[in-house]
Design an enzyme around this catalytic site. Structure first.
Site, PDB file in Angstrom:
ATOM      1  N   ASP A 136       0.720   3.045 133.352  1.00  0.00           N
ATOM      2  CA  ASP A 136       0.789   4.500 133.847  1.00  0.00           C
ATOM      3  C   ASP A 136      -0.552   5.096 133.728  1.00  0.00           C
ATOM      4  O   ASP A 136      -0.630   6.629 133.764  1.00  0.00           O
ATOM      5  CB  ASP A 136       0.930   5.319 132.224  1.00  0.00           C
ATOM      6  N   GLU A 137      -1.608   4.157 134.121  1.00  0.00           N
ATOM      7  CA  GLU A 137      -2.753   4.984 134.825  1.00  0.00           C
ATOM      8  C   GLU A 137      -3.195   5.382 136.274  1.00  0.00           C
ATOM      9  O   GLU A 137      -3.372   6.334 136.694  1.00  0.00           O
ATOM     10  CB  GLU A 137      -4.054   3.437 135.145  1.00  0.00           C
ATOM     11  N   TYR A 160      -8.699   0.179 140.005  1.00  0.00           N
ATOM     12  CA  TYR A 160      -7.270  -0.377 139.154  1.00  0.00           C
ATOM     13  C   TYR A 160      -6.594  -0.074 139.262  1.00  0.00           C
ATOM     14  O   TYR A 160      -5.012   0.021 140.400  1.00  0.00           O
ATOM     15  CB  TYR A 160      -7.880  -1.325 137.592  1.00  0.00           C
TER      16      TYR A 160
HETATM   17  P1  NAD Z   1      -3.229 -10.184 133.006  1.00  0.00           P
HETATM   18  O1  NAD Z   1      -4.432 -10.224 133.341  1.00  0.00           O
HETATM   19  O2  NAD Z   1      -3.379 -10.651 131.672  1.00  0.00           O
HETATM   20  O3  NAD Z   1      -2.238 -11.223 133.303  1.00  0.00           O
HETATM   21  C1  NAD Z   1      -2.291 -11.142 134.839  1.00  0.00           C
HETATM   22  C2  NAD Z   1      -1.952 -12.749 135.595  1.00  0.00           C
HETATM   23  O4  NAD Z   1      -1.656 -12.500 136.965  1.00  0.00           O
HETATM   24  C3  NAD Z   1      -2.356 -13.709 135.016  1.00  0.00           C
HETATM   25  O5  NAD Z   1      -2.231 -14.712 134.350  1.00  0.00           O
HETATM   26  C4  NAD Z   1      -3.282 -13.879 136.222  1.00  0.00           C
HETATM   27  O6  NAD Z   1      -3.797 -15.308 136.615  1.00  0.00           O
HETATM   28  C5  NAD Z   1      -2.380 -13.985 137.467  1.00  0.00           C
HETATM   29  N1  NAD Z   1      -3.067 -13.962 138.548  1.00  0.00           N
HETATM   30  C6  NAD Z   1      -3.735 -12.777 138.666  1.00  0.00           C
HETATM   31  N2  NAD Z   1      -4.016 -12.975 140.204  1.00  0.00           N
HETATM   32  C7  NAD Z   1      -2.733 -13.514 140.879  1.00  0.00           C
HETATM   33  C8  NAD Z   1      -2.463 -13.679 142.326  1.00  0.00           C
HETATM   34  N3  NAD Z   1      -3.398 -13.747 143.188  1.00  0.00           N
HETATM   35  N4  NAD Z   1      -1.769 -14.057 142.433  1.00  0.00           N
HETATM   36  C9  NAD Z   1      -0.567 -14.997 141.263  1.00  0.00           C
HETATM   37  N5  NAD Z   1      -1.076 -15.031 139.940  1.00  0.00           N
HETATM   38  C10 NAD Z   1      -2.064 -14.126 140.351  1.00  0.00           C
HETATM   39  O7  NAD Z   1      -2.390  -8.795 132.729  1.00  0.00           O
HETATM   40  P2  NAD Z   1      -1.623  -8.497 131.429  1.00  0.00           P
HETATM   41  O8  NAD Z   1      -2.290  -7.056 131.366  1.00  0.00           O
HETATM   42  O9  NAD Z   1      -0.434  -9.361 131.544  1.00  0.00           O
HETATM   43  O10 NAD Z   1      -0.870  -7.272 132.711  1.00  0.00           O
HETATM   44  C11 NAD Z   1       0.278  -7.879 133.266  1.00  0.00           C
HETATM   45  C12 NAD Z   1       1.313  -6.910 134.515  1.00  0.00           C
HETATM   46  O11 NAD Z   1       1.944  -5.411 134.126  1.00  0.00           O
HETATM   47  C13 NAD Z   1      -0.279  -6.038 135.940  1.00  0.00           C
HETATM   48  O12 NAD Z   1       0.545  -6.044 136.827  1.00  0.00           O
HETATM   49  C14 NAD Z   1      -0.510  -4.990 134.453  1.00  0.00           C
HETATM   50  O13 NAD Z   1      -0.426  -4.093 136.020  1.00  0.00           O
HETATM   51  C15 NAD Z   1       1.148  -4.494 134.133  1.00  0.00           C
HETATM   52  N6  NAD Z   1       0.400  -3.710 132.866  1.00  0.00           N
HETATM   53  C16 NAD Z   1      -0.371  -3.863 132.333  1.00  0.00           C
HETATM   54  C17 NAD Z   1      -0.366  -3.055 130.681  1.00  0.00           C
HETATM   55  C18 NAD Z   1      -1.548  -4.025 129.775  1.00  0.00           C
HETATM   56  O14 NAD Z   1      -1.520  -2.919 128.487  1.00  0.00           O
HETATM   57  N7  NAD Z   1      -2.323  -4.992 129.696  1.00  0.00           N
HETATM   58  C19 NAD Z   1       0.369  -1.600 130.959  1.00  0.00           C
HETATM   59  C20 NAD Z   1       0.808  -1.338 131.563  1.00  0.00           C
HETATM   60  C21 NAD Z   1       0.934  -2.585 133.009  1.00  0.00           C
HETATM   61  O1  DAU Z   2      -2.534   2.514 130.154  1.00  0.00           O
HETATM   62  C1  DAU Z   2      -2.227   0.978 130.631  1.00  0.00           C
HETATM   63  C2  DAU Z   2      -3.801  -0.069 130.992  1.00  0.00           C
HETATM   64  O2  DAU Z   2      -4.372  -0.049 129.812  1.00  0.00           O
HETATM   65  C3  DAU Z   2      -2.699  -1.185 131.841  1.00  0.00           C
HETATM   66  O3  DAU Z   2      -2.578  -0.805 133.374  1.00  0.00           O
HETATM   67  C4  DAU Z   2      -4.513  -2.216 131.802  1.00  0.00           C
HETATM   68  O4  DAU Z   2      -4.155  -3.433 132.498  1.00  0.00           O
HETATM   69  C5  DAU Z   2      -4.766  -2.325 130.917  1.00  0.00           C
HETATM   70  O5  DAU Z   2      -6.062  -3.135 130.535  1.00  0.00           O
HETATM   71  C6  DAU Z   2      -5.440  -0.603 129.466  1.00  0.00           C
HETATM   72  O6  DAU Z   2      -6.445  -0.296 130.466  1.00  0.00           O
HETATM   73  P1  DAU Z   2      -7.280   0.428 129.068  1.00  0.00           P
HETATM   74  O7  DAU Z   2      -7.998   0.691 130.207  1.00  0.00           O
HETATM   75  O8  DAU Z   2      -7.026   2.135 128.654  1.00  0.00           O
HETATM   76  O9  DAU Z   2      -7.512  -0.466 128.193  1.00  0.00           O
HETATM   77  P2  DAU Z   2      -8.865  -1.302 127.417  1.00  0.00           P
HETATM   78  O10 DAU Z   2      -8.925  -2.053 127.022  1.00  0.00           O
HETATM   79  O11 DAU Z   2     -10.067  -1.390 128.321  1.00  0.00           O
HETATM   80  O12 DAU Z   2      -9.497   0.005 127.072  1.00  0.00           O
HETATM   81  C7  DAU Z   2      -8.754   1.121 126.588  1.00  0.00           C
HETATM   82  C8  DAU Z   2      -9.840   2.100 125.313  1.00  0.00           C
HETATM   83  O13 DAU Z   2     -10.741   1.627 124.952  1.00  0.00           O
HETATM   84  C9  DAU Z   2      -9.866   1.725 126.900  1.00  0.00           C
HETATM   85  O14 DAU Z   2     -10.600   3.925 127.014  1.00  0.00           O
HETATM   86  C10 DAU Z   2     -11.722   2.075 126.752  1.00  0.00           C
HETATM   87  C11 DAU Z   2     -11.699   1.856 125.427  1.00  0.00           C
HETATM   88  N1  DAU Z   2     -12.750   0.666 125.362  1.00  0.00           N
HETATM   89  C12 DAU Z   2     -13.180  -0.514 125.819  1.00  0.00           C
HETATM   90  C13 DAU Z   2     -13.283  -1.443 126.198  1.00  0.00           C
HETATM   91  C14 DAU Z   2     -12.627  -3.101 126.185  1.00  0.00           C
HETATM   92  C15 DAU Z   2     -14.456   0.738 124.488  1.00  0.00           C
HETATM   93  O15 DAU Z   2     -14.451   1.812 124.026  1.00  0.00           O
HETATM   94  N2  DAU Z   2     -15.114  -0.298 124.522  1.00  0.00           N
HETATM   95  C16 DAU Z   2     -14.708  -0.987 125.161  1.00  0.00           C
HETATM   96  O16 DAU Z   2     -16.000  -2.628 124.782  1.00  0.00           O
END
Ligand code: NAD
Ligand code: DAU
Length: 352
Positions: A136-137, A160
C-alpha cells in the site's frame, strides 16, 4: 503442466516473512501443485522458516537471485511454470533510505527479469498468470481521514515504495505491451511469526524481552493498518486463483493503530507474558529522531477483495498479537539465529 501432471507454481522470496507463509499455505493446501521456492537467502531469507515442510514431495527449494538473468533463464528453461507468485524484494523502508540502489536492483530489475521470462512462458501456456505481491506504500501518505482504494493515484515517498511502484508499473506495462496475464495486490502492514526483528512489532518484542530501549520515531503519531500474515497468505491464494486478469486488489486489516498506541498495547501484553508489573515495559519507550519522509498514515479500503472474492481477516488484532508474542517466546532460538547471523553459516553449508 509440470512434474507428474502437477501444476508448477514458482514462488519468489519464499524464505522471507510473508513468502514462507505463502509457500506453506500452497504446499499444504494444494497437493496437485508442485511449489518451487526461489530465494537468494539475503539477511531476510531464512530456511528455518520452512523446516516443517521442507521434506514435502510437492516442494522444492532452489537458491537463486532474481537479479541474475542467467540463473532465471536456466530455471525457466528447465521448468514449465503455470504461475509465478512474486514476493522477492528488499522490504525495509529504513534500509532503502541508506541503500536505495539495492532496492532498485532487486525490486525493479529483478521484477523485470522475471517478467521477461514469464512473457515467454505465457506465449506457450494460455493459463499462465504472473502475480505481483505489492504494498500500500505505493499510494503515498494519507492525512487524518480517507482510505486507499484501487484507484488512488500512486505517490510513493520512500526509495522502497518508489521501487515497488515502479515494479507495479512494469507488471502493468507487460500486460498492455506483451499481453502478459497478471494480477497485483497492494497490502498493508503484516505482522506475525517469522517477521524479521528490524520491523516495528518483532523489534519491539525482542527489545522488551531483552530490556532494551524501544525507539519510537518522531512523536509516534503515525498510523498503520495491521494484518495478520496468515490472513494475507489466504488473500494471496484467492487473488491468485480467482482474481481477474489485469486487476489490482487492496488487502488490509480494517485495523488502524497509531504507533504509540500499538507500542503501549504491546508493552501491556508483554508485561503479562513476562510476569512483570504492568507499566514496566512502557518505561523502555524512547522517542528518537524521525524517519525521513515518514508517511503519516496508511489505511486500506479492502471492500473490493471482500465483496468480489469473499475475503476478510480471520483474527482480531488482539488475537493476532497474542499468537505472535507466543510464537516469539516459543522460538527464541530462531530469534537468536537471525540476530546473530549463525543460521547463514549453517545453511550456506547446505546450499552454496
Ligand atoms: P522479507 O524481507 O521478509 O523477505 C524477502 C525475501 O526475498 C527474503 O527471503 C530474501 O532472501 C528474498 N530476496 C531478496 N532479494 C532477493 C533476490 N535478489 N533474489 C531472490 N530472492 C531475494 O519481506 P516480506 O516482508 O516477507 O515481504 C515480501 C513481499 O511482500 C515484498 O515484495 C514486499 O514488498 C511485500 N509486502 C510486504 C508487506 C509487509 O508488511 N511485510 C506488506 C505488503 C507487501
Ligand atoms: O505498509 C506495508 C509496508 O509495511 C510494507 O510494504 C513494508 O515492506 C513493511 O516493512 C512495512 O513498512 P513500514 O515502514 O510501515 O514498517 P516498519 O515496521 O518499518 O514501521 C512501522 C511504523 O513504525 C512506521 O511508522 C515506522 C515506525 N517505527 C519503525 C521502527 C522499525 C518506529 O517508530 N520505530 C522503529 O524502530
Amino acid at each position: 503442466m509440470g512434474k507428474g501432471n502437477k501444476k508448477n507454481i514458482l514462488v519468489t522470496g519464499g524464505a522471507g516473512f510473508i513468502g514462507s507463509h505463502v509457500v506453506r499455505h500452497f504446499v499444504q493446501n494444494y497437493q496437485d501443485y508442485h511449489v518451487y521456492n526461489i530465494d537468494a537467502l539475503t539477511y531476510a531469507g531464512n530456511l528455518e522458516n520452512l523446516k516443517d515442510i521442507e521434506d514435502q514431495t510437492n516442494y522444492t527449494f532452489i537458491k537463486g537471485d532474481i537479479t541474475e538473468d542467467d540463473f532465471l533463464t536456466k530455471l525457466f528453461s528447465e521448468n514449465e511454470f503455470d504461475g509465478v507468485i512474486h514476493l522477492a524484494a528488499e522490504s525495509h523502508v529504513d534500509r532503502s533510505i541508506s541503500d536505495p540502489l539495492s532496492f532498485v536492483k532487486t525490486n525493479v530489475l529483478g521484477t523485470v527479469n522475471l517478467l521477461n521470462q514469464s512473457v515467454k512462458i505465457a506465449n506457450k501456456n494460455p493459463d499462465f498468470r504472473f502475480y505481483h505481491v505489492s504494498t500500500d506504500e505505493v499510494y503515498g501518505a494519507l492525512g487524518n481521514s480517507g482510505l486507499f482504494t484501487e484507484s488512488t493515484p500512486y505517490s510513493p515517498n520512500s526509495p522502497y515504495s518508489a521501487s515497488k511502484a515502479s515494479s507495479d508499473h512494469f507488471v502493468r506495462a507487460y500486460g498492455e505491451t506483451y499481453g502478459l496475464p497478471f494480477v497485483i495486490s497492494n497490502c498493508s502492514n503484516n505482522y506475525g511469526p517469522n517477521h524479521f526483528p528490524e520491523k516495528l512489532i518483532p523489534l519491539f518484542i525482542n527489545n522488551i524481552i531483552q530490556n532494551k530501549a524501544l525507539p519510537v520515531y518522531g512523536d509516534g503519531n503515525y498510523t498503520r493498518d495491521w494484518l495478520y500474515v496468515k490472513d494475507h497468505a489466504k488473500a494471496i491464494d484467492l487473488v491468485f486463483h480467482r482474481g481477474t486478469n489485469g486487476e489490482t486488489y487492496n488487502i488490509g486489516g480494517f485495523n488502524e493503530w497509531k504507533n504509540i498506541d500499538l507500542v503501549m498495547l504491546l508493552c501491556k501484553l508483554m508485561d503479562k507474558k513476562l510476569g512483570r508489573t504492568e507499566g514496566v515495559s512502557e518505561e523502555l519507550i524512547t522517542f528518537v529522531k524521525d524517519r525521513p519522509g515518514h508517511d503519516l498514515r496508511y489505511a486500506i479500503d479492502a471492500s473490493k477483495i471482500n465483496t468480489q472474492l469473499g475475503w476478510e481477516p480471520s483474527v482480531t488484532f488482539e488475537q493476532g498479537l497474542e499468537l505472535t508474542i507466543d510464537w516469539y517466546f516459543d522460538n527464541q532460538e530462531w530469534l537468536n539465529h537471525v540476530t546473530s547471523g549463525d543460521y547463514k553459516e549453517y545453511y550456506k553449508k547446505q546450499y552454496l
